[in-house]
Design a protein around this motif. Structure first.
Motif, PDB file in Angstrom:
ATOM      1  N   GLN A  61       0.864  -1.032   0.017  1.00  0.00           N
ATOM      2  CA  GLN A  61       0.094  -0.096   0.039  1.00  0.00           C
ATOM      3  C   GLN A  61       0.835   1.279   0.004  1.00  0.00           C
ATOM      4  O   GLN A  61       0.786   2.314  -0.449  1.00  0.00           O
ATOM      5  CB  GLN A  61      -0.706   0.156   1.135  1.00  0.00           C
ATOM      6  CG  GLN A  61      -1.937  -1.120   1.224  1.00  0.00           C
ATOM      7  CD  GLN A  61      -3.093  -1.190  -0.054  1.00  0.00           C
ATOM      8  OE1 GLN A  61      -3.362  -0.059  -0.459  1.00  0.00           O
ATOM      9  NE2 GLN A  61      -3.340  -2.264  -0.320  1.00  0.00           N
ATOM     10  N   HIS A  62       2.325   1.243   0.535  1.00  0.00           N
ATOM     11  CA  HIS A  62       2.819   2.406   0.743  1.00  0.00           C
ATOM     12  C   HIS A  62       4.298   2.236  -0.203  1.00  0.00           C
ATOM     13  O   HIS A  62       5.036   3.086  -0.503  1.00  0.00           O
ATOM     14  CB  HIS A  62       3.431   2.622   2.107  1.00  0.00           C
ATOM     15  CG  HIS A  62       2.125   2.458   2.976  1.00  0.00           C
ATOM     16  ND1 HIS A  62       1.158   3.822   2.975  1.00  0.00           N
ATOM     17  CD2 HIS A  62       1.637   1.559   3.778  1.00  0.00           C
ATOM     18  CE1 HIS A  62       0.239   3.406   3.947  1.00  0.00           C
ATOM     19  NE2 HIS A  62       0.544   2.069   4.581  1.00  0.00           N
ATOM     20  N   GLU A  63       4.570   0.962  -0.580  1.00  0.00           N
ATOM     21  CA  GLU A  63       5.874   0.630  -1.221  1.00  0.00           C
ATOM     22  C   GLU A  63       5.594  -0.002  -2.571  1.00  0.00           C
ATOM     23  O   GLU A  63       4.401  -0.773  -2.624  1.00  0.00           O
ATOM     24  CB  GLU A  63       6.663  -0.257  -0.054  1.00  0.00           C
ATOM     25  CG  GLU A  63       7.028   0.377   1.034  1.00  0.00           C
ATOM     26  CD  GLU A  63       8.059  -0.395   1.887  1.00  0.00           C
ATOM     27  OE1 GLU A  63       8.485  -1.355   1.518  1.00  0.00           O
ATOM     28  OE2 GLU A  63       8.317  -0.163   3.151  1.00  0.00           O
ATOM     29  N   PRO A  64       6.519   0.249  -3.404  1.00  0.00           N
ATOM     30  CA  PRO A  64       6.142  -0.392  -4.739  1.00  0.00           C
ATOM     31  C   PRO A  64       6.637  -2.002  -4.884  1.00  0.00           C
ATOM     32  O   PRO A  64       6.249  -2.561  -5.904  1.00  0.00           O
ATOM     33  CB  PRO A  64       7.213   0.294  -5.662  1.00  0.00           C
ATOM     34  CG  PRO A  64       8.362   0.900  -4.788  1.00  0.00           C
ATOM     35  CD  PRO A  64       7.661   1.179  -3.735  1.00  0.00           C
ATOM     36  N   GLN A  65       7.304  -2.447  -4.119  1.00  0.00           N
ATOM     37  CA  GLN A  65       7.855  -3.728  -3.977  1.00  0.00           C
ATOM     38  C   GLN A  65       7.956  -4.427  -2.707  1.00  0.00           C
ATOM     39  O   GLN A  65       8.509  -3.386  -1.599  1.00  0.00           O
ATOM     40  CB  GLN A  65       9.098  -3.802  -4.715  1.00  0.00           C
ATOM     41  CG  GLN A  65       9.738  -5.191  -5.167  1.00  0.00           C
ATOM     42  CD  GLN A  65      10.820  -5.205  -6.249  1.00  0.00           C
ATOM     43  OE1 GLN A  65      11.215  -4.375  -6.846  1.00  0.00           O
ATOM     44  NE2 GLN A  65      11.376  -6.303  -6.354  1.00  0.00           N
ATOM     45  N   TYR A  66       7.602  -5.850  -2.509  1.00  0.00           N
ATOM     46  CA  TYR A  66       7.742  -6.264  -1.228  1.00  0.00           C
ATOM     47  C   TYR A  66       8.738  -7.495  -1.317  1.00  0.00           C
ATOM     48  O   TYR A  66       8.516  -8.313  -2.555  1.00  0.00           O
ATOM     49  CB  TYR A  66       6.424  -6.543  -0.777  1.00  0.00           C
ATOM     50  CG  TYR A  66       6.605  -7.713   0.358  1.00  0.00           C
ATOM     51  CD1 TYR A  66       6.713  -7.157   1.655  1.00  0.00           C
ATOM     52  CD2 TYR A  66       6.405  -9.164   0.488  1.00  0.00           C
ATOM     53  CE1 TYR A  66       7.001  -8.158   2.905  1.00  0.00           C
ATOM     54  CE2 TYR A  66       6.473  -9.783   1.240  1.00  0.00           C
ATOM     55  CZ  TYR A  66       6.871  -9.354   2.678  1.00  0.00           C
ATOM     56  OH  TYR A  66       6.953 -10.181   3.907  1.00  0.00           O
ATOM     57  N   GLU A  67       9.730  -7.712  -0.526  1.00  0.00           N
ATOM     58  CA  GLU A  67      10.375  -8.982  -0.657  1.00  0.00           C
ATOM     59  C   GLU A  67      10.713  -9.577   0.650  1.00  0.00           C
ATOM     60  O   GLU A  67      10.745  -9.216   1.512  1.00  0.00           O
ATOM     61  CB  GLU A  67      11.833  -8.594  -1.103  1.00  0.00           C
ATOM     62  CG  GLU A  67      12.073  -8.043  -2.564  1.00  0.00           C
ATOM     63  CD  GLU A  67      13.365  -7.855  -3.290  1.00  0.00           C
ATOM     64  OE1 GLU A  67      14.200  -7.787  -2.466  1.00  0.00           O
ATOM     65  OE2 GLU A  67      13.525  -7.720  -4.335  1.00  0.00           O
ATOM     66  N   SER A  68      10.747 -11.176   0.461  1.00  0.00           N
ATOM     67  CA  SER A  68      10.645 -11.856   1.836  1.00  0.00           C
ATOM     68  C   SER A  68      11.210 -12.950   1.466  1.00  0.00           C
ATOM     69  O   SER A  68      11.626 -13.501   0.217  1.00  0.00           O
ATOM     70  CB  SER A  68       9.391 -11.825   2.456  1.00  0.00           C
ATOM     71  OG  SER A  68       9.397 -12.662   3.726  1.00  0.00           O
ATOM     72  N   GLU A  69      11.330 -13.920   2.223  1.00  0.00           N
ATOM     73  CA  GLU A  69      11.794 -15.370   2.275  1.00  0.00           C
ATOM     74  C   GLU A  69      10.900 -16.188   2.809  1.00  0.00           C
ATOM     75  O   GLU A  69      10.255 -15.942   3.828  1.00  0.00           O
ATOM     76  CB  GLU A  69      13.049 -15.648   2.680  1.00  0.00           C
ATOM     77  CG  GLU A  69      14.354 -15.118   2.177  1.00  0.00           C
ATOM     78  CD  GLU A  69      15.668 -15.328   2.973  1.00  0.00           C
ATOM     79  OE1 GLU A  69      15.878 -16.212   3.851  1.00  0.00           O
ATOM     80  OE2 GLU A  69      16.672 -14.980   2.167  1.00  0.00           O
ATOM     81  N   LEU A  70      10.581 -17.245   2.325  1.00  0.00           N
ATOM     82  CA  LEU A  70       9.269 -18.136   2.600  1.00  0.00           C
ATOM     83  C   LEU A  70       9.823 -19.906   2.789  1.00  0.00           C
ATOM     84  O   LEU A  70      10.515 -20.172   1.840  1.00  0.00           O
ATOM     85  CB  LEU A  70       8.294 -18.462   1.678  1.00  0.00           C
ATOM     86  CG  LEU A  70       7.040 -18.722   1.958  1.00  0.00           C
ATOM     87  CD1 LEU A  70       6.227 -18.112   3.223  1.00  0.00           C
ATOM     88  CD2 LEU A  70       6.019 -18.799   0.824  1.00  0.00           C
ATOM     89  N   GLU A  71       9.576 -20.518   3.743  1.00  0.00           N
ATOM     90  CA  GLU A  71       9.897 -21.734   4.011  1.00  0.00           C
ATOM     91  C   GLU A  71       8.752 -22.600   3.990  1.00  0.00           C
ATOM     92  O   GLU A  71       7.630 -22.180   4.461  1.00  0.00           O
ATOM     93  CB  GLU A  71      10.378 -21.870   5.520  1.00  0.00           C
ATOM     94  CG  GLU A  71      10.964 -23.319   5.886  1.00  0.00           C
ATOM     95  CD  GLU A  71      11.306 -23.445   7.255  1.00  0.00           C
ATOM     96  OE1 GLU A  71      11.693 -24.848   7.622  1.00  0.00           O
ATOM     97  OE2 GLU A  71      10.989 -22.582   8.071  1.00  0.00           O
ATOM     98  N   ILE A  72       8.892 -23.639   2.921  1.00  0.00           N
ATOM     99  CA  ILE A  72       7.706 -24.406   2.575  1.00  0.00           C
ATOM    100  C   ILE A  72       8.079 -25.700   3.021  1.00  0.00           C
ATOM    101  O   ILE A  72       9.116 -26.411   2.598  1.00  0.00           O
ATOM    102  CB  ILE A  72       7.413 -24.377   1.074  1.00  0.00           C
ATOM    103  CG1 ILE A  72       7.071 -22.786   0.996  1.00  0.00           C
ATOM    104  CG2 ILE A  72       6.184 -25.177   0.773  1.00  0.00           C
ATOM    105  CD1 ILE A  72       5.658 -22.613   1.392  1.00  0.00           C
TER     106      ILE A  72
END
Length: 746
Positions: free
Chosen positions: A206-217
């Protein structure tokens, strides 16, 4: 094409080429690339330390985008705006390809192809009108590209997953073809971790153009996977959420990172341990790099008279003397040393505290990371060693004087031949000759044959065990001190713990007078104890006979209790007889003496004649332990008293004692009858009569039988060890004969 970085065309093609591995380590580049970027990295340099435009051109500013590259499967495009040294703006563009698969276990290599494009050229290209496109072939091509991508890609609009490739579904552990067009709830309910990341990304986008994270599956039946998630918003922030989500497999990177972190912790721990070990040694260790001193251990800090922070970054010559040829100043020889080679020197050092001292040391050159040369100095303080040697010499001289003045016999022998190397004046008595004459002689020439053989065996035993050995020697006296001398002898091997001793120290003391004095004190104590014991036994016997006399007087005044009192008097008299025998005994009581005394006491008490016989070759050698004497005496008293009560008054009682090597048998015969069915097993323990006998006799070393033998009753008592023991010595000539005298009339 097959992009093999080892091909010869790498330096010949006009295109700008650069090669680096998946860890970001720069491998090489050609001349066209160096001219394009003006300042190219050096081989071995990490991309994270290069200029920002080189990181952007090679795609290292977003390394996650390089993870999905596979050999022959397309390239990763890059674009960067730079300003050259001539202040002319320029646009550099590039494509990063994955090189051919490396050998098993090797690092994956990446190849960047770069070129220059001016902004005007780019604008003209982008401004050209596009021809009408056939949407169906275009859709087919986009779908083919989307499905062949190694990354999971999804397009989201509002709360709906509009489109995704099968790779995206497989990475999340969802059945392929089930997510496209579904509400986000179908995806969010699959795994709470996905729901958490989705909720966080919606808030951030909503406030930033890009979101990055790491995901464990965690997919059932498969190993745990780690993915890099990148969600980029499309359109303005005010409208409905429209975004592209990309999942990249970073499991290998995470595993390698964990391995590197574990390796880093191991290396750090090993470095700490190494430095802790170096801190504990007495040799000064100093490490220098290109900037000067980088580290030194505790011994070096004590040598130099300062802390580590006082020397870091300074040359080693800061502790050198004013000598121009000092090894700390003349370090050119280090340039000729190869990795692992060392140079030995000796020089003076001047510490920060003003102390000047000599050291001997080694300088070793090693190659560190990126082939950087490091120098390690190991320094030993010679002044302290010389002072220690001087103190050791003084101590040895003092010890030698002490040994010479010591009253003990001290001699030093060579371990290999057992020849005397040195002996003090006090050793004259032990060696039975002048100590100077004993030097160089073995035991065979110093002592008689038997004693020399004994001493050689004892010395060799101490040397073989490499441990002290203590012995006592009883030898004939040669100085008129008595018929013999007693020497306390100690053998002490001298040598290191892990090496055989090369010398043997023999220390002997004449303890003849000391042992004679100890024996005299012991004999006096034993004699005093025996006298006190005899006196106590004599008084107990007299007191018991006094009690028996009082009981007999009561029985005369009160005839109604006379039978019971007579039985008690007999028991008291039996105990008194035991103590009477112990008055003159020098040890355990003889069994035959106890039998004689009890028979005599019962005969006097009841006036009934008792015929006593002793048979057997060892009848006089059996003895009673002190703990068993009174129980056996009371048992015999009860058996003889029982025979008196149940026999004809005019017939005598026969008591016979026979023995062999196994034990003693006491048989008592009297005229009478045993009740029908009588057995000792039915007699319970009590305080009188056969009950008392049953209670007192030791069960493991005695047995008793009472049976009818014609007109007589036969009582057979058998005693065996350990209730009795066979004396190894003949009876004392002064042993009591068993005759006792009562204080009151019987």
């Amino acid at each position: 094409m097959d992009l093999n970085p080892s091909d010869d065309w790498f330096d010949l093609v006009p295109s700008a080429l650069a090669e680096f591995d998946e860890q970001g380590r720069w491998l090489r580049h050609n001349h066209a690339f160096a001219a394009l970027v003006e300042r190219a990295p050096t081989p071995g340099q990490h991309l994270a330390t290069t200029a920002s435009h080189i990181q952007q051109l090679t795609g290292w500013d977003t390394p996650l985008g390089l993870l999905g590259l596979r050999p022959g499967e397309g390239a990763f495009p890059t674009r960067v705006h730079v300003t050259r040294d001539d202040l002319v703006p320029c646009v550099l563009m590039g494509k990063v390809h994955a090189a051919a698969s490396p050998a098993p276990g090797g690092e994956r290599k990446l190849l960047c192809i770069a070129w220059s494009a001016t902004p005007s050229t780019t604008s003209d290209i982008t401004a050209q009108p596009h021809p009408a496109l056939d949407t169906e072939p275009l859709l087919h091509e986009l779908t083919t590209i989307l499905e062949s991508s190694p990354a999971g890609i999804a397009y989201l609009r509002a709360d709906t997953l509009v489109r995704c490739n099968r790779r995206f579904e497989r990475m999340l552990g969802v059945e392929p073809g089930t997510l496209t067009g579904q509400q986000l709830e179908a995806l969010l309910s699959h795994d709470p971790r996905i729901k958490r990341v989705a909720s966080e990304s919606v808030a951030r986008l909503q406030h930033e153009p890009q979101y990055e994270s790491e995901l464990e599956i965690d997919v059932p039946g498969k190993p745990t996977m780690w993915y890099a998630l990148s969600i980029k918003r499309i359109g303005s922030a005010g409208g409905p959420l429209e975004a592209i989500a990309v999942l990249s497999d970073i499991t290998r990177i995470r595993t390698q990172k964990a391995q590197l972190e574990a390796m880093g912790r191991d290396l750090a721990l090993q470095a700490d341990r190494t430095r802790a070990i170096l801190d504990s040694v007495f040799v000064g260790i100093v490490t220098l790099d290109a900037n000067g001193i980088s580290w030194m251990n505790r011994s070096a800090r004590r040598m130099f008279g300062g802390d580590l922070r006082d020397f870091v970054g300074q040359p080693l010559s800061t502790v050198a003397t004013t000598d121009l040829d000092h090894p700390f100043r003349m370090t050119e020889y280090l340039d000729d040393l190869l990795d692992g080679q060392s140079h030995t020197f000796e020089c003076q050092v001047m510490g920060r505290d003003g102390r000047i001292f000599w050291v001997v040391g080694n300088a070793v050159v090693t190659l560190g990371e990126f082939n950087q040369r490091q120098t390690t100095y190991a320094l030993l303080d010679i002044d302290r060693r010389r002072q220690a040697e001087a103190r050791s010499a003084d101590a040895q001289a003092t010890l030698k004087r002490i040994i010479e003045m010591a009253p003990m016999a001290i001699s030093l022998l060579e371990a290999s031949s057992l020849r005397v190397l040195q002996a003090n004046k006090g050793a004259a008595g032990f060696l039975q000759r002048d100590p100077h004459q004993a030097v160089g002689e073995p035991p065979e020439t110093l002592f008689p044959e038997a004693r020399a053989r004994q001493m050689r065996e004892e010395m060799q035993s101490a040397l073989d065990a490499n441990a002290p050995v203590h012995r006592e020697h009883k030898v004939g006296s040669g100085h008129g001190k008595g018929p013999f001398q007693i020497w306390d002898v100690n053998y002490l091997p001298l040598g290191s713990e892990d090496q055989a001793a090369d010398q043997l120290l023999v220390v002997a003391s004449d303890i003849t007078e000391q042992r004679a004095a100890e024996k005299a004190r012991l004999d006096a104590a034993i004699a005093q104890r025996e006298m006190l014991v005899r006196e106590v036994h004599h008084r107990i016997k007299n007191n018991l006979q006094g009690v028996a006399g009082l009981l007999q007087q009561i029985a005369q005044r009160k005839p109604e209790v006379a039978p019971a009192i007579s039985e008690v008097v007999g028991q008291v008299q039996a105990i008194a007889q035991v103590y009477g025998l112990q008055v003159g005994a020098g040890g355990p009581l003889r069994l035959h003496s106890v039998v004689e005394a009890i028979a005599s006491s019962v005969q006097k008490t009841f006036g009934h004649p008792i015929a006593l016989t002793l048979e057997g070759p060892q009848v006089n050698d059996w003895q009673l332990p002190e703990a068993e004497s009174i129980p056996i005496a009371l048992s015999l008293n009860e058996l003889l008293t029982n025979a008196h009560k149940h026999s004809d008054k005019g017939s005598p009682i026969a008591c016979g004692m026979s023995s062999d090597e196994q034990g003693v048998t006491i048989c008592i015969r009297n005229r009478g009858h045993v009740p029908e069915g009588f057995t000792m097993d039915r007699i319970r323990g009590g305080v009188s009569g056969l009950g008392l006998v049953r209670a007192l006799l030791p069960r493991r070393s005695s047995s008793i039988q009472i049976q009818q033998d014609g007109a007589q009753v036969l009582t057979r008592l058998q005693l065996t060890p350990p209730g009795i023991s066979l004396s190894p010595y003949p009876p004392n000539l002064g042993e009591p004969a068993g005759q006792q005298f009562a204080l009151w009339p019987q």
